[in-house]
Design a protein around this motif. Structure first.
Motif, mmCIF file in Angstrom:
data_model
loop_
_atom_site.group_PDB
_atom_site.id
_atom_site.type_symbol
_atom_site.label_atom_id
_atom_site.label_comp_id
_atom_site.label_asym_id
_atom_site.label_seq_id
_atom_site.Cartn_x
_atom_site.Cartn_y
_atom_site.Cartn_z
ATOM 1 N N HIS A 240 73.343 51.747 29.316
ATOM 2 C CA HIS A 240 74.037 51.859 28.029
ATOM 3 C C HIS A 240 74.034 53.307 27.543
ATOM 4 N N ARG A 241 75.032 53.639 26.702
ATOM 5 C CA ARG A 241 75.243 55.048 26.399
ATOM 6 C C ARG A 241 74.225 55.678 25.459
ATOM 7 N N ASP A 242 73.650 54.892 24.535
ATOM 8 C CA ASP A 242 72.724 55.485 23.563
ATOM 9 C C ASP A 242 71.621 56.304 24.241
ATOM 10 N N GLU A 243 70.956 55.706 25.194
ATOM 11 C CA GLU A 243 69.827 56.380 25.837
ATOM 12 C C GLU A 243 70.297 57.561 26.673
ATOM 13 N N GLY B 88 76.238 52.216 33.267
ATOM 14 C CA GLY B 88 77.524 52.127 32.589
ATOM 15 C C GLY B 88 77.900 53.404 31.858
ATOM 16 N N ALA B 89 76.983 54.369 31.822
ATOM 17 C CA ALA B 89 77.215 55.573 31.029
ATOM 18 C C ALA B 89 76.659 56.809 31.719
ATOM 19 N N LEU B 90 77.446 57.853 31.684
ATOM 20 C CA LEU B 90 76.987 59.180 32.117
ATOM 21 C C LEU B 90 77.161 60.125 30.939
ATOM 22 N N ALA B 91 76.065 60.761 30.536
ATOM 23 C CA ALA B 91 76.150 61.838 29.542
ATOM 24 C C ALA B 91 75.788 63.122 30.265
ATOM 25 N N PHE C 35 81.194 62.758 28.470
ATOM 26 C CA PHE C 35 80.760 61.368 28.590
ATOM 27 C C PHE C 35 81.686 60.642 29.550
ATOM 28 N N ALA C 36 81.108 59.849 30.418
ATOM 29 C CA ALA C 36 81.907 58.963 31.260
ATOM 30 C C ALA C 36 81.394 57.543 31.101
#
Lengths: 81, 137, 137, 81
Positions: free
Chosen positions: C98-101, C24-27, B29-30
């Motif tokens: 956002h990180r959830d998705e 804002g998020a990389l998974a 995660f980033a």
């Protein structure tokens, strides 16, 4: 007795200091120090409890009794990540 | 090993720290500075940190998550100072023989970092700078 | 853009394909060849694929997940041929404001790839080679 | 009518061919072709249904009727990722 008060981020900006030596009465709790700050700073006057409190780098309840030499920090809600 | 850095995060180096030949899964995660927040334009974010307590909290998080997921290898690091849009503020790498635990551990770490690690951000946009979240009255 | 490659997966290039300034998020998930499987030692894995149908199934997965998570940018690629322990067979990168998705989309993609994409692995260990999973009687 | 049969991975190894043109009777279903393979290959003889079936690169039920020119594939459980 003496405690060292640390303030960070927006709380430091509101109070205008990042670190302060305080002389407090024996039996003082963290919340008593907070109440002293509230009395002097309108932007936090309505907050009966600090957002977060740490003593010696551990989160504690604001009712925690202080001991001589403690490092007391009031911590705004964190926003890292 | 410190959980904090003032330099751009070296993602391959972080992954290399956790990769074992028994691992079949990497969950990474980033968190990245984005150009907007609650409808406002963002140009950069300054990350302030109380370093000794942050290191302590992050070590606690690592220990707790490692105990909950004993097969997972964990590495994570938070960057401090001034970051531009597109730069990573935090990178978390979790490896495991199987993917379930790697995903779960990675997710738990970011949630806990956001709850307890004493780091605060001040956003800068076209209208000036401001602390994110609680600001008193 | 193909979902399949015969070369080592270029992870930074994959991430670059999805990163937007609004994210804002990389998974990210990587499946990696590990040195064991069901108690047996593994030295390498050969990935066979029915390419046209695999491309079709992977495009379907991308379309479905993109529809379920409209804020997520998606890139994923599966490597084919002979891979050694430690090499990535699949990398999935999902970014989102956002990180959830981002997490949810990443997870759903790997689960669906494992269910429907016509790719099969043959493991090689000290005792020889064998197809993984169903083998008839 | 004619269909093209494709086999992959372990199924190709069991049957010994990856691709075959088949002449099948009008009205044949995919499962009829599978039953033909079962009769000839002991390792799959006990499987009343193929693991997976695709016609023209779409997963289908093995009872699907075949049409002239169809591309029929029997697919072992996939193990990618």
């Amino acid at each position: 007795m003496k405690v060292r008060l640390l303030l960070f981020a927006v709380l430091r900006d509101i109070v205008g200091t990042d670190e302060r030596e305080l002389e407090v009465a024996d039996g003082s709790r963290a919340i008593d120090v907070w109440n002293g700050l509230r009395a002097a700073h309108p932007r936090i006057a309505s907050y009966e409890r600090p957002p977060f409190t740490a003593v010696n780098q551990d989160y504690v309840q604001p009712e925690t009794m202080l001991r001589d030499g403690d490092e007391l920090a009031f911590i705004p809600p964190v926003s890292g990540g | 090993m410190s959980y904090l850095t003032d330099s751009p995060i070296d993602q391959p180096a972080l992954v290399a720290r956790v990769m074992r030949s028994s691992d079949g899964a990497l969950a990474l995660f980033a968190g990245v500075v984005r150009n907007h927040h609650q409808g406002k334009s963002v140009e950069s974010i300054f990350y302030e940190c109380w370093r000794p307590m942050a290191e302590k909290e992050m070590a606690k998080i690592e220990a707790d998550v490692a105990a909950a997921y004993p097969d997972v290898a964990i590495a994570f690091i938070h960057r401090l100072g001034l970051l531009q849009v597109g730069e990573a503020s935090i990178v978390i790498a979790c490896t495991s023989p199987h993917r379930d635990e790697a995903f779960a551990a990675c997710r738990e770490i970011i949630e806990r970092v956001k709850q307890t690690v004493p780091i605060w951000k001040r956003e800068k946009g076209p209208d000036g700078e401001e602390w994110v979240g609680w600001q008193g009255n």
